[in-house]
Design a protein around this motif. Sequence first.
Motif, PDB file in Angstrom:
ATOM      1  N   UNK A  69     -52.686 -55.000  46.099  1.00 40.92           N
ATOM      2  CA  UNK A  69     -52.217 -55.940  44.989  1.00 40.92           C
ATOM      3  C   UNK A  69     -52.696 -55.570  43.538  1.00 40.92           C
ATOM      4  N   UNK A  70     -53.986 -54.975  43.499  1.00 37.96           N
ATOM      5  CA  UNK A  70     -54.507 -54.832  42.276  1.00 37.96           C
ATOM      6  C   UNK A  70     -53.824 -53.783  41.454  1.00 37.96           C
ATOM      7  N   UNK A  71     -53.416 -52.568  42.156  1.00 39.19           N
ATOM      8  CA  UNK A  71     -52.826 -51.789  41.659  1.00 39.19           C
ATOM      9  C   UNK A  71     -51.212 -52.386  41.284  1.00 39.19           C
ATOM     10  N   UNK A  72     -50.597 -52.962  42.046  1.00 37.99           N
ATOM     11  CA  UNK A  72     -49.125 -53.503  41.580  1.00 37.99           C
ATOM     12  C   UNK A  72     -49.564 -54.400  40.455  1.00 37.99           C
ATOM     13  N   UNK A  73     -50.413 -55.187  40.270  1.00 38.03           N
ATOM     14  CA  UNK A  73     -50.501 -56.040  39.035  1.00 38.03           C
ATOM     15  C   UNK A  73     -50.855 -55.085  37.841  1.00 38.03           C
ATOM     16  N   UNK A  74     -51.763 -54.018  38.010  1.00 39.87           N
ATOM     17  CA  UNK A  74     -51.776 -53.408  37.020  1.00 39.87           C
ATOM     18  C   UNK A  74     -50.632 -52.532  36.433  1.00 39.87           C
ATOM     19  N   UNK A  75     -49.831 -52.013  37.357  1.00 38.58           N
ATOM     20  CA  UNK A  75     -48.795 -51.164  36.972  1.00 38.58           C
ATOM     21  C   UNK A  75     -47.535 -52.560  36.496  1.00 38.58           C
ATOM     22  N   UNK A  76     -47.442 -53.711  37.060  1.00 38.60           N
ATOM     23  CA  UNK A  76     -46.813 -54.840  36.076  1.00 38.60           C
ATOM     24  C   UNK A  76     -47.055 -55.034  34.958  1.00 38.60           C
ATOM     25  N   UNK A  77     -48.621 -55.297  34.619  1.00 34.29           N
ATOM     26  CA  UNK A  77     -49.053 -55.311  33.348  1.00 34.29           C
ATOM     27  C   UNK A  77     -48.780 -54.126  32.361  1.00 34.29           C
ATOM     28  N   UNK A  78     -48.926 -53.146  33.061  1.00 36.17           N
ATOM     29  CA  UNK A  78     -48.560 -51.798  31.804  1.00 36.17           C
ATOM     30  C   UNK A  78     -46.988 -52.090  31.409  1.00 36.17           C
ATOM     31  N   UNK A  79     -46.172 -52.162  32.356  1.00 38.11           N
ATOM     32  CA  UNK A  79     -45.047 -52.402  32.269  1.00 38.11           C
ATOM     33  C   UNK A  79     -44.472 -53.380  31.219  1.00 38.11           C
ATOM     34  N   UNK A  80     -45.153 -54.539  31.422  1.00 34.18           N
ATOM     35  CA  UNK A  80     -44.962 -55.718  30.463  1.00 34.18           C
ATOM     36  C   UNK A  80     -45.358 -55.524  28.947  1.00 34.18           C
ATOM     37  N   UNK A  81     -46.692 -55.013  28.932  1.00 35.56           N
ATOM     38  CA  UNK A  81     -47.305 -54.611  27.566  1.00 35.56           C
ATOM     39  C   UNK A  81     -46.429 -53.468  27.045  1.00 35.56           C
ATOM     40  N   UNK A  82     -46.122 -52.589  27.869  1.00 40.17           N
ATOM     41  CA  UNK A  82     -45.087 -51.525  27.057  1.00 40.17           C
ATOM     42  C   UNK A  82     -43.717 -52.007  26.357  1.00 40.17           C
ATOM     43  N   UNK A  84     -43.042 -55.398  25.730  1.00 39.03           N
ATOM     44  CA  UNK A  84     -43.561 -56.075  24.639  1.00 39.03           C
ATOM     45  C   UNK A  84     -43.900 -55.447  23.358  1.00 39.03           C
ATOM     46  N   UNK A  85     -44.814 -54.514  23.636  1.00 37.90           N
ATOM     47  CA  UNK A  85     -45.302 -53.950  22.428  1.00 37.90           C
ATOM     48  C   UNK A  85     -44.472 -52.845  21.703  1.00 37.90           C
ATOM     49  N   UNK A  86     -43.982 -52.062  22.496  1.00 30.93           N
ATOM     50  CA  UNK A  86     -43.600 -50.749  22.468  1.00 30.93           C
ATOM     51  C   UNK A  86     -44.517 -49.680  21.874  1.00 30.93           C
ATOM     52  N   UNK A  87     -45.798 -49.709  22.398  1.00 31.17           N
ATOM     53  CA  UNK A  87     -46.750 -49.129  22.154  1.00 31.17           C
ATOM     54  C   UNK A  87     -47.349 -48.625  23.303  1.00 31.17           C
ATOM     55  N   UNK A  88     -47.549 -47.185  23.624  1.00 31.88           N
ATOM     56  CA  UNK A  88     -48.096 -46.493  24.647  1.00 31.88           C
ATOM     57  C   UNK A  88     -49.508 -46.570  24.915  1.00 31.88           C
ATOM     58  N   UNK A  89     -50.306 -46.873  23.838  1.00 31.13           N
ATOM     59  CA  UNK A  89     -51.785 -47.012  24.055  1.00 31.13           C
ATOM     60  C   UNK A  89     -52.126 -48.439  24.281  1.00 31.13           C
ATOM     61  N   UNK A  90     -51.199 -49.314  24.128  1.00 31.44           N
ATOM     62  CA  UNK A  90     -51.460 -50.892  24.238  1.00 31.44           C
ATOM     63  C   UNK A  90     -51.039 -50.933  25.700  1.00 31.44           C
ATOM     64  N   UNK A  91     -50.011 -50.089  26.370  1.00 30.06           N
ATOM     65  CA  UNK A  91     -49.639 -50.400  27.852  1.00 30.06           C
ATOM     66  C   UNK A  91     -50.594 -49.655  28.629  1.00 30.06           C
ATOM     67  N   UNK A  92     -51.304 -48.524  28.061  1.00 26.19           N
ATOM     68  CA  UNK A  92     -52.243 -47.825  29.205  1.00 26.19           C
ATOM     69  C   UNK A  92     -53.737 -48.752  29.192  1.00 26.19           C
ATOM     70  N   UNK A  93     -53.995 -49.416  28.009  1.00 29.93           N
ATOM     71  CA  UNK A  93     -54.959 -50.281  27.787  1.00 29.93           C
ATOM     72  C   UNK A  93     -55.038 -51.518  28.899  1.00 29.93           C
ATOM     73  N   UNK A  94     -53.790 -51.988  28.619  1.00 32.62           N
ATOM     74  CA  UNK A  94     -53.342 -53.271  29.288  1.00 32.62           C
ATOM     75  C   UNK A  94     -53.588 -53.131  30.882  1.00 32.62           C
ATOM     76  N   UNK A  95     -52.893 -52.180  31.238  1.00 33.33           N
ATOM     77  CA  UNK A  95     -52.916 -51.517  32.672  1.00 33.33           C
ATOM     78  C   UNK A  95     -54.256 -51.404  33.241  1.00 33.33           C
ATOM     79  N   UNK A  96     -55.076 -50.469  32.471  1.00 28.95           N
ATOM     80  CA  UNK A  96     -56.605 -50.132  32.824  1.00 28.95           C
ATOM     81  C   UNK A  96     -57.357 -51.477  32.966  1.00 28.95           C
ATOM     82  N   UNK A  97     -57.293 -52.171  32.006  1.00 30.26           N
ATOM     83  CA  UNK A  97     -57.963 -53.508  31.916  1.00 30.26           C
ATOM     84  C   UNK A  97     -57.697 -54.526  33.136  1.00 30.26           C
ATOM     85  N   UNK A  98     -56.241 -54.305  33.430  1.00 27.42           N
ATOM     86  CA  UNK A  98     -55.894 -55.380  34.585  1.00 27.42           C
ATOM     87  C   UNK A  98     -56.452 -54.719  35.816  1.00 27.42           C
TER      88      UNK A  98
END
Length: 107
Positions: A69-82, A84-98
């Motif tokens: 579940x942790x990795x699925x949520x991180x993948x979802x957070x990465x996808x959502x951040x990517x 919404x922001x269209x920023x690769x770095x923001x997506x990576x950070x969101x996924x890592x933090x999640x």
Amino acid sequence: MSDLSIWVIIIVVGAGTYFMRYSFLGVLGRRQMPAWALRMLRYTAVAVLPALVAPAVLWPPATGGQTDPARLLAGGATLLAGLLTRNTLAAIVAGGVTLYAMLYVLG
């Protein structure tokens, strides 16, 4: 295997890889590519990156291939951040933090 055998294998595989890539890039590198080919090549990273990441999210080696579940949520957070922001770095950070937050919370 002897050290000599290992080095011969490394050199042969390296040379083979180099010449395989050069056969494509060296021949086409000096020519103008058609517009339709350039348009399609823009999507190469978009197609390859999810193909590399998806197995690690769905069947992570860290859990013995069991969905986590942790990795699925991180993948979802990465996808959502990517999206919404269209920023690769923001997506990576969101996924890592999640991922780290969920691993901490879920154990």
